[in-house]
Design an enzyme around this catalytic site. Sequence first.
Site, PDB file in Angstrom:
ATOM      1  CB  CYS A 235     -56.317 -22.968-101.793  1.00 16.15           C
ATOM      2  SG  CYS A 235     -54.594 -22.992-101.377  1.00 16.15           S
TER       3      CYS A 235
ATOM      4  CG  HIS B  78     -57.267 -18.608 -99.231  1.00 15.05           C
ATOM      5  ND1 HIS B  78     -58.183 -19.279 -98.462  1.00 15.05           N
ATOM      6  CD2 HIS B  78     -56.240 -19.482 -99.412  1.00 15.05           C
ATOM      7  CE1 HIS B  78     -57.743 -20.495 -98.186  1.00 15.05           C
ATOM      8  NE2 HIS B  78     -56.555 -20.636 -98.751  1.00 15.05           N
TER       9      HIS B  78
ATOM     10  CD  GLU C  41     -61.182 -17.368 -98.824  1.00 16.30           C
ATOM     11  OE1 GLU C  41     -60.869 -17.080 -99.995  1.00 16.30           O
ATOM     12  OE2 GLU C  41     -60.676 -18.332 -98.210  1.00 16.30           O
TER      13      GLU C  41
END
Length: 193
Positions: free
Chosen positions: A82, A167, A169
């Site tokens: 990002c 994302h 994670e």
Amino acid sequence: MRSTGPTIGVLSLQGCVHPHRPHIESLGILFKEVKTAEDMEQIDGLILPGGESTTMLKLIAIFNLSQGLEATFKRVPVWGICAGAILIAQEVHSPRQRSFGLMQIEIERNSYGRQLESFHTEVEKYPVSFIRAPKILSVGKGVTVLASREKSPIWVEQGRVMATTFHPELTSEYPSPMHRRFGEMVSAALSVS
Ligand code: GLN
């Protein structure tokens, strides 16, 4: 002191750092916060995390980290997420801003709209989050597209550099397919060095 075993560092100036830890450790790879040029010497792969690219650029300048980062980019695999993808792009739009030009991609910041337009979806059946995400407008010849959404590339790689506009994670199922892929890049780079 150098820790033993392959280590992935996450640039820890700002943004989403610690959620990477369990993904990296589940691959049998060590996690390290990276704040200084010295930290950079102790890693075998570097994640530039999601956050705010303008703030990261300011902090990189304030802490004098540009040179160390450039040396690290030449030495180890890099994954930009990002804001991190914005930092490594060749060209940044809306507005134009400085970038390290590691990957032949043209990227537009905040391309899906404001915070309220952030959303969750699945990539390769894995839940991921788009948070004030950029869009990759074009890719150069050397870039492989690993996943797209509505015709825009969202997961790309070029040699030892990988970028995701989302994302992975924040999902607590370890490791994500993207961390697995990056772990493979890091192990492959270590086996030839
Ligand atoms: N909007 C941010 C930027 O332009 C990126 C958002 C993110 O990293 N989740 O830098």
